[in-house]
Scaffold this motif. Structure first.
Motif, PDB file in Angstrom:
ATOM      1  N   ALA A 109      53.633  38.702  15.419  1.00 56.25           N
ATOM      2  CA  ALA A 109      53.178  40.079  15.641  1.00 56.25           C
ATOM      3  C   ALA A 109      52.851  40.797  14.333  1.00 56.25           C
ATOM      4  N   LEU A 110      53.254  40.224  13.200  1.00 53.79           N
ATOM      5  CA  LEU A 110      53.010  40.859  11.908  1.00 53.79           C
ATOM      6  C   LEU A 110      51.543  40.724  11.522  1.00 53.79           C
ATOM      7  N   ASP A 111      51.052  41.676  10.739  1.00 53.87           N
ATOM      8  CA  ASP A 111      49.671  41.565  10.280  1.00 53.87           C
ATOM      9  C   ASP A 111      49.578  40.600   9.101  1.00 53.87           C
ATOM     10  N   LYS A 112      48.362  40.330   8.664  1.00 52.78           N
ATOM     11  CA  LYS A 112      48.112  39.329   7.637  1.00 52.78           C
ATOM     12  C   LYS A 112      48.820  39.670   6.330  1.00 52.78           C
ATOM     13  N   ALA A 113      48.806  40.941   5.949  1.00 54.08           N
ATOM     14  CA  ALA A 113      49.444  41.352   4.696  1.00 54.08           C
ATOM     15  C   ALA A 113      50.941  41.086   4.730  1.00 54.08           C
ATOM     16  N   ALA A 114      51.562  41.355   5.872  1.00 54.81           N
ATOM     17  CA  ALA A 114      53.000  41.114   6.003  1.00 54.81           C
ATOM     18  C   ALA A 114      53.304  39.627   5.959  1.00 54.81           C
ATOM     19  N   ARG A 115      52.514  38.831   6.686  1.00 54.92           N
ATOM     20  CA  ARG A 115      52.767  37.391   6.718  1.00 54.92           C
ATOM     21  C   ARG A 115      52.547  36.739   5.355  1.00 54.92           C
ATOM     22  N   SER A 116      51.726  37.363   4.506  1.00 58.24           N
ATOM     23  CA  SER A 116      51.485  36.800   3.174  1.00 58.24           C
ATOM     24  C   SER A 116      52.719  36.851   2.288  1.00 58.24           C
ATOM     25  N   LEU A 117      53.711  37.645   2.681  1.00 60.19           N
ATOM     26  CA  LEU A 117      54.957  37.757   1.919  1.00 60.19           C
ATOM     27  C   LEU A 117      55.954  36.663   2.282  1.00 60.19           C
ATOM     28  N   LEU A 118      55.610  35.855   3.287  1.00 65.32           N
ATOM     29  CA  LEU A 118      56.523  34.863   3.833  1.00 65.32           C
ATOM     30  C   LEU A 118      55.918  33.472   3.754  1.00 65.32           C
ATOM     31  N   ALA A 119      56.747  32.471   4.003  1.00 63.21           N
ATOM     32  CA  ALA A 119      56.221  31.119   4.182  1.00 63.21           C
ATOM     33  C   ALA A 119      55.304  31.119   5.399  1.00 63.21           C
ATOM     34  N   PRO A 120      54.261  30.291   5.398  1.00 68.93           N
ATOM     35  CA  PRO A 120      53.326  30.296   6.529  1.00 68.93           C
ATOM     36  C   PRO A 120      53.957  29.758   7.805  1.00 68.93           C
ATOM     37  N   LEU A 121      53.500  30.291   8.907  1.00 68.21           N
ATOM     38  CA  LEU A 121      53.933  29.813  10.219  1.00 68.21           C
ATOM     39  C   LEU A 121      53.163  28.545  10.584  1.00 68.21           C
ATOM     40  N   PRO A 122      53.740  27.618  11.355  1.00 64.45           N
ATOM     41  CA  PRO A 122      55.129  27.636  11.841  1.00 64.45           C
ATOM     42  C   PRO A 122      56.112  27.234  10.743  1.00 64.45           C
ATOM     43  N   ILE A 123      57.298  27.759  10.821  1.00 60.58           N
ATOM     44  CA  ILE A 123      58.354  27.446   9.854  1.00 60.58           C
ATOM     45  C   ILE A 123      59.307  26.435  10.473  1.00 60.58           C
ATOM     46  N   ASP A 124      59.529  25.353   9.764  1.00 62.02           N
ATOM     47  CA  ASP A 124      60.402  24.286  10.255  1.00 62.02           C
ATOM     48  C   ASP A 124      61.846  24.778  10.309  1.00 62.02           C
ATOM     49  N   THR A 125      62.497  24.561  11.417  1.00 65.48           N
ATOM     50  CA  THR A 125      63.942  24.812  11.495  1.00 65.48           C
ATOM     51  C   THR A 125      64.622  23.455  11.341  1.00 65.48           C
ATOM     52  N   LEU A 126      65.136  23.234  10.169  1.00 65.61           N
ATOM     53  CA  LEU A 126      65.633  21.922   9.786  1.00 65.61           C
ATOM     54  C   LEU A 126      66.722  21.430  10.727  1.00 65.61           C
ATOM     55  N   THR A 127      66.612  20.177  11.105  1.00 59.06           N
ATOM     56  CA  THR A 127      67.636  19.553  11.925  1.00 59.06           C
ATOM     57  C   THR A 127      68.517  18.672  11.050  1.00 59.06           C
ATOM     58  N   GLY A 128      69.467  18.003  11.651  1.00 54.80           N
ATOM     59  CA  GLY A 128      70.288  17.063  10.902  1.00 54.80           C
ATOM     60  C   GLY A 128      71.376  17.745  10.111  1.00 54.80           C
ATOM     61  N   ALA A 129      71.549  17.310   8.854  1.00 53.85           N
ATOM     62  CA  ALA A 129      72.698  17.717   8.049  1.00 53.85           C
ATOM     63  C   ALA A 129      72.773  19.228   7.836  1.00 53.85           C
ATOM     64  N   TYR A 130      71.627  19.865   7.608  1.00 53.81           N
ATOM     65  CA  TYR A 130      71.645  21.307   7.336  1.00 53.81           C
ATOM     66  C   TYR A 130      72.049  22.083   8.589  1.00 53.81           C
ATOM     67  N   TYR A 131      71.525  21.670   9.716  1.00 52.08           N
ATOM     68  CA  TYR A 131      71.896  22.299  10.991  1.00 52.08           C
ATOM     69  C   TYR A 131      73.393  22.139  11.252  1.00 52.08           C
ATOM     70  N   GLU A 132      73.905  20.932  11.020  1.00 53.75           N
ATOM     71  CA  GLU A 132      75.331  20.685  11.238  1.00 53.75           C
ATOM     72  C   GLU A 132      76.188  21.516  10.282  1.00 53.75           C
ATOM     73  N   LYS A 133      75.700  21.661   9.051  1.00 55.48           N
ATOM     74  CA  LYS A 133      76.427  22.466   8.068  1.00 55.48           C
ATOM     75  C   LYS A 133      76.465  23.929   8.504  1.00 55.48           C
ATOM     76  N   PHE A 134      75.334  24.430   8.982  1.00 51.88           N
ATOM     77  CA  PHE A 134      75.273  25.811   9.467  1.00 51.88           C
ATOM     78  C   PHE A 134      76.171  25.994  10.686  1.00 51.88           C
ATOM     79  N   ALA A 135      76.143  25.011  11.590  1.00 47.74           N
ATOM     80  CA  ALA A 135      76.988  25.089  12.785  1.00 47.74           C
ATOM     81  C   ALA A 135      78.458  25.160  12.397  1.00 47.74           C
ATOM     82  N   GLY A 136      78.834  24.391  11.386  1.00 48.09           N
ATOM     83  CA  GLY A 136      80.208  24.439  10.896  1.00 48.09           C
ATOM     84  C   GLY A 136      80.571  25.816  10.380  1.00 48.09           C
ATOM     85  N   LEU A 137      79.612  26.455   9.689  1.00 44.82           N
ATOM     86  CA  LEU A 137      79.830  27.804   9.172  1.00 44.82           C
ATOM     87  C   LEU A 137      80.015  28.805  10.307  1.00 44.82           C
TER      88      LEU A 137
END
Length: 295
Positions: A160-188
């Protein structure tokens, strides 16, 4: 000396910094690949073939902040076109930061117009060193209004963000990492990632991916040859998080990560439990006063 109160590097005189550098009781640095203790100079000397050095910190670790400053100096003396990248500045403050580094605005303007962390005094010496030596600083982080939006409504809400706003972020789609990082976050999160926590995990990945994407873009500039990036160590420990995202954006980039934290058994590194955290680990004296108390 081990009980020296370090309330930010800005409070230290040159003599105090010199004393710190020679007091190995305050910190120890280990090369986890070689399983041996090294000096800060030796660490800097090993970075010749490294493009990005991640320094993972605990944000209130007094000793870590001084070591970051000393490492930045050591890298700048040894290598050409070193840049500093910081989680502590958000991407839409890049123009303000650039104007300050160029001497176009005052530090008062910087403090009024940019989003500075409450413990900015811990990082100010690095910013001032970079300013004095004409070094680039990357405002690497995603603005909190967008990470907060993802926490509330998920990554899809960024469309829903405009182009200027999205330029401040990593481009879409953004990967939601699976595996070790997800498990580490779940532990947190206590081992359970429900819908609410899943959105928090998505915002974590927005945070990581934006820093990584901006680091990758900066490396493509001819004015930059090597980057020292500062972030909380959760973002880069085990070369997960921001490091993993950077590898997806820039597969050929060479990376080394440092994990720096207080450790009760500072004289007895446990390789079986610590080696996986980073290429280098820095154990700091827990008896040194923190720059602030985290809730």
């Amino acid at each position: 000396m081990t009980k020296l109160i370090l309330c930010g590097l800005a409070a230290l005189s040159p003599l105090a910094v010199d004393a710190f550098q020679t007091d190995s009781a305050l910190y120890r640095i280990f090369d986890t690949r070689a399983h041996q203790e090294i000096t800060l100079d030796e660490l800097a000397n090993t970075l010749d073939d490294i493009d990005v050095v991640f320094f993972g910190e605990e944000h209130n670790d007094s000793v870590a902040h001084i070591l970051q400053y000393e490492l930045l100096k050591a890298m700048n003396l040894r290598y050409d076109r070193v840049a500093l990248s910081m989680e502590m500045f958000v991407s839409d403050d890049q123009l303000i930061l650039d104007e300050y580094l160029a001497g176009l605005i005052t530090e008062r303007n910087l403090s009024k117009d940019a989003v500075l962390w409450n413990n900015y005094s811990d990082y100010r010496p690095l910013v001032e060193y970079a300013k004095t030596h004409g070094m680039t600083i990357l405002a690497a982080n995603a603005p909190s209004r967008y990470t907060n939006r993802v926490t509330r409504e998920g990554l899809e809400s960024l469309k829903a963000l405009d182009k200027a706003a999205r330029s401040l972020l990593a481009p879409l789609p953004i990967d939601t990492l699976t595996g070790a990082y997800y498990e580490k976050f779940a532990g947190l999160m206590g081992g359970h990632v429900g819908m609410g926590n899943l959105k928090i995990y998505q915002s974590q990945n927005l945070w990581d991916a934006t820093m990584a994407y901006r680091i990758g873009k900066l490396l493509r500039k001819k004015s930059v040859n090597k980057i020292l990036h500062l972030n909380g160590r959760f973002h880069s420990d085990e070369q997960l998080g921001t490091v993993a995202h950077l590898r997806s954006y820039a597969p050929r980039v060479s990376v080394a990560n440092i994990s720096c934290f207080r450790y009760e058994r500072i004289k007895l590194p446990d390789w079986t439990t610590l080696s996986h955290l980073g290429d280098f680990i820095i154990l700091t004296d827990p008896g040194v006063s923190k720059t602030f108390n985290q809730k």
